[in-house]
Write an enzyme that holds these catalytic residues in place. Sequence first.
Site, PDB file in Angstrom:
ATOM      1  CE  LYS A  52      -5.825   8.529  -1.988  1.00 34.22           C
ATOM      2  NZ  LYS A  52      -4.555   9.136  -2.406  1.00 34.22           N
ATOM      3  CD  GLN A  96      -0.952   8.602  -1.292  1.00 34.83           C
ATOM      4  OE1 GLN A  96      -1.912   8.119  -1.879  1.00 34.83           O
ATOM      5  NE2 GLN A  96      -1.036   9.735  -0.616  1.00 34.83           N
ATOM      6  CG  ASP A 119      -3.943  11.301  -7.752  1.00 30.21           C
ATOM      7  OD1 ASP A 119      -4.995  11.377  -7.098  1.00 30.21           O
ATOM      8  OD2 ASP A 119      -2.908  10.759  -7.325  1.00 30.21           O
TER       9      ASP A 119
END
Length: 291
Positions: A52, A96, A119
């Site tokens: 990412k 994460q 997200d």
Amino acid sequence: MTILDGKKTSADIKAEIAEKVKELKAQGKKTPHLAAVIVGNDGASKTYVGAKVKACELVGFESTLIELPEETSEEALLQKINDLNQDNAIDGYIVQLPLPRHIDEHKVLLAIDADKDVDGFHPTNVGRMALELPTFLPATPYGILELLERYQVPTSGKNVVVIGRSHIVGRPMSILMSQKRAAGDATVTVAHSRTQNLKELTLQADIVVVALGVAEFLTGDMVKEGVTIIDVGITRIEDSSKKNGFRLAGDVHFDSVAPKAEFITPVPGGVGPMTIAMLLKNTLLAGERKS
Ligand code: NAD
């Protein structure tokens, strides 16, 4: 049979984003800035976060990687999140998952400023998604929609079976594909670990989205001719012939399913790269919203 090439499509999307970043820079506007927080040493998580951050560099975004040790307390993580919420330089950030067991994932997700939640996991954004209001769509389902759209896979009125009901893939996927949208208007069935007649369902499906995390679970005898297959699964399988000691397997037994499929995503190179591209797209949106 057409391969839905996530690697190529994500490269196209990244090129479009890079172009947009150049324009922003030329206009003297702020460069989008993504931060990623990772707690602990999980190998797969580190690989995903690394990819990412690398993708950010590729499109010209600013990025910040915050690596915290496994023993980080919930309180310390929440403090870090508060700092990121306050930091005007950061347009969007991700934490994460999975987090170490001693940290309450829901508490952490709730603490993220919904306007920086690229997200799309914050309850506010999940609610906005369900109500078809503008929001950050969760990156994996968003990537699947984009892939279906760009390859013009027909979805309207089609029977879709989504295998898996997780909060990050199966559930949002089923909601999105049932909505009135480009890659939507489908009749959706959600299957999960308690589903009894799965094969009966998948044999009826025009599109199967497979997101359960069991390597090569869906086999050729479970699908009909002309089906579209979206394989979300990523499982590491030990393989001593590989340099890193493992290979990646999807949830679909590709060799038996592909001959029957009209469209199919490979693993790797299908949904995975799309997920990263859509995270970048959400970050661009976060930056645009702020300016
Ligand atoms: P999860 O473990 O949270 O959920 C799995 C789901 O599968 C559950 O809802 C469960 O009910 C269902 N399930 C389990 N066994 C089943 C069975 N026998 N029949 C039917 N349903 C069953 O998983 P997740 O987070 O959604 O991830 C699924 C897979 O997708 C994993 O391999 C994960 O690594 C991968 N993944 C890939 C991406 C990507 O970018 N490509 C992103 C997220 C997750």
